[in-house]
Enzyme design. Structure first.
Site, PDB file in Angstrom:
ATOM      1  N   GLU A 141       0.809  -1.222   0.000  1.00 32.36           N
ATOM      2  CA  GLU A 141       0.000   0.000   0.000  1.00 32.36           C
ATOM      3  C   GLU A 141       0.843   1.272   0.000  1.00 32.36           C
ATOM      4  O   GLU A 141       0.528   2.215  -0.713  1.00 32.36           O
ATOM      5  CB  GLU A 141      -0.946   0.022   1.209  1.00 32.36           C
ATOM      6  CG  GLU A 141      -2.085  -0.968   1.134  1.00 32.36           C
ATOM      7  CD  GLU A 141      -3.164  -0.597   0.117  1.00 32.36           C
ATOM      8  OE1 GLU A 141      -3.040   0.422  -0.587  1.00 32.36           O
ATOM      9  OE2 GLU A 141      -4.138  -1.351   0.024  1.00 32.36           O
ATOM     10  N   ASP A 165      -6.715   7.958  -0.274  1.00 31.00           N
ATOM     11  CA  ASP A 165      -6.178   6.944   0.632  1.00 31.00           C
ATOM     12  C   ASP A 165      -5.002   7.559   1.387  1.00 31.00           C
ATOM     13  O   ASP A 165      -4.157   8.221   0.786  1.00 31.00           O
ATOM     14  CB  ASP A 165      -5.712   5.716  -0.145  1.00 31.00           C
ATOM     15  CG  ASP A 165      -6.845   5.023  -0.875  1.00 31.00           C
ATOM     16  OD1 ASP A 165      -7.987   5.093  -0.397  1.00 31.00           O
ATOM     17  OD2 ASP A 165      -6.593   4.418  -1.934  1.00 31.00           O
TER      18      ASP A 165
END
EC number: 3.2.1.17
Length: 147
Positions: A53, A71
């Protein structure tokens, strides 16, 4: 005077970059914050997730044009569902936290939110985990870290 200005700009750029954890440093931190085995998810899985990520970077931030959300942080927690950034339309803020808190070098709040997400949706809530970690040997993520 010019040297002081340049030094100030350099220090500012370092402060904005945030923290990129070393692999074993992050493994120990996540273990200390109670993620090892949390809801049946191994520490190696959390490490793989964080690598996929954010590359272990607390300041990672990625905009999603489709959902008009962003995000945030080491686990790339989404502003549509889990945090409040003050600009995402119809945001839910399921973790009850500001998105900026997820960008801090101290990842305590990011871990607390990740625990909430995995409790409600499982580790498959993260696309990076599905694409990069599921059904793979993840031992290298914690090997030699003493965790």
């Amino acid at each position: 005077m010019k040297a002081l200005l340049i030094l100030g700009l350099l220090l500012l750029s370092v402060a904005v970059q945030g923290k990129t954890f070393k692999r074993c440093e992050l493994a120990k931190t996540l273990k200390n914050l109670g993620l090892a085995g949390y809801k049946g998810v191994s520490l190696a899985n959390w490490m793989c997730l964080a690598k996929g990520e954010s590359n272990y970077n607390t300041q990672a931030k990625n905009y999603n044009p489709g959902s008009k959300s962003t995000d945030y942080g080491i686990f790339q927690i989404n502003s549509k569902w889990w945090c409040n950034d003050g600009k995402t339309p119809k945001a839910v803020n399921g973790c009850g936290v500001s998105c900026s808190a997820l960008l801090k070098d101290d990842i305590t709040q990011a871990v607390a939110c990740a625990k909430k997400i995995v409790s409600q949706q499982g580790i498959t809530a993260w696309v990076a985990w599905k694409n990069k970690c599921r059904n793979r040997d993840l031992t290298s993520y914690v090997k030699g870290c003493g965790v």
